[in-house]
Design a protein around this motif. Structure first.
Motif, short mmCIF file in Angstrom:
data_model
loop_
_atom_site.label_atom_id
_atom_site.label_comp_id
_atom_site.label_asym_id
_atom_site.label_seq_id
_atom_site.Cartn_x
_atom_site.Cartn_y
_atom_site.Cartn_z
N TYR B 93 11.96 65.63 -3.15
CA TYR B 93 12.30 66.74 -2.27
C TYR B 93 12.70 66.19 -0.92
CZ TYR B 93 12.12 70.88 0.55
OH TYR B 93 12.46 71.89 1.41
N SER B 96 16.76 68.78 3.02
CA SER B 96 17.83 69.73 2.74
C SER B 96 17.91 70.12 1.27
CB SER B 96 19.16 69.15 3.20
OG SER B 96 19.38 67.89 2.60
N GLY B 97 16.88 69.79 0.50
CA GLY B 97 16.88 70.17 -0.91
C GLY B 97 16.57 69.00 -1.80
N PRO B 98 16.40 69.23 -3.10
CA PRO B 98 16.09 68.16 -4.04
C PRO B 98 17.17 67.08 -4.05
CG PRO B 98 15.70 70.28 -5.05
CD PRO B 98 16.39 70.55 -3.75
#
Lengths: 118, 109
Positions: B93, B96-98
């Motif tokens: 993670y 800004s996201g996975p």
């Protein structure tokens, strides 16, 4: 059994649009955040977008922000990805995946291929 | 945003143990405990093997184990079997996201 089934992929010209669907079964779809993840030919996985369980929050990868829109219809157990202004580098297999603990994906669909080519 | 770095390939003989590394800057792998690993056979969807660095979902063999040290997460496959021949992807993670790793092809000799 718990399942996700994508559809809507195909061959499309650059600049055109496409909408992908992902139908969920055998779990409470409305309780889960959902993701789209893509994989370009012979490349690794790339996260595309996520939507919260109730559809109120959406986040996108920089590569698709402003062009793609994720949505979900909990009454139809269906997740969508509206893809506009498609480019050649959007060519990939697109998977929908169920969220598990913010960054793990525990259930995946079989994928739907998208080819952007003139 | 660069990907998490994994070795392109790792190989081993049946019965051996192998380890796949996943390295990023401290803003990702080093600062979060939300690291997962996936196995992907050719033409198939990925399958979750490990989440939260070390935890295995129900049904996943205990031959798969995860760990993390500093900025590097690792997946170890013990008692290597022919069916383990596949691609393996890490995921962390990020702010800004996975973020997925570059992927590792495991070959069973």
């Amino acid at each position: 059994q718990v399942q996700l089934v994508e559809s809507g992929g195909g061959v499309v010209q650059p600049g055109r649009s496409l909408r992908l669907s992902c139908v969920a079964s055998e779990f409470t779809f409305s309780a889960y955040a959902m993701h789209w993840v893509r994989q370009a030919p012979d490349k690794g996985l790339e996260w595309v977008a996520v939507i919260s369980y109730d559809g109120s929050n959406k986040y996108y990868a920089d590569a698709v922000k402003g062009r793609f829109t994720i949505s979900k219809d909990n009454s139809k157990n269906t997740l969508y990805l509206q893809m506009n202004s498609l480019r050649a580098d959007d060519t990939a297999i697109y998977y929908c995946a169920r969220d598990f603990l913010l960054s793990a994906f525990d259930i995946w669909g079989q994928g739907t291929p998208v080819t952007v080519s003139s | 945003q660069s990907a998490l770095t994994q070795p392109a390939s790792v190989s081993g003989s049946p019965g051996q143990s192998i380890t796949i590394s996943c390295t990023r800057t401290s803003s990702d792998v080093g600062s979060y405990n939300l690291i997962s690993w996936y196995q992907q056979h050719p033409g198939k969807a990925p399958k979750l093997l490990i989440y939260e660095i070390t935890k295995r979902p129900s049904g996943v063999s205990n031959r798969f184990s995860g760990s993390k040290s500093g900025n590097t997460a690792s997946l170890t496959i013990s008692g290597l079997q022919g069916e383990d021949e596949a691609d393996y992807h890490c995921c962390s993670y990020a702010g800004s996201g996975p973020l997925f790793g570059t992927g590792t092809k495991v070959t069973v000799l």
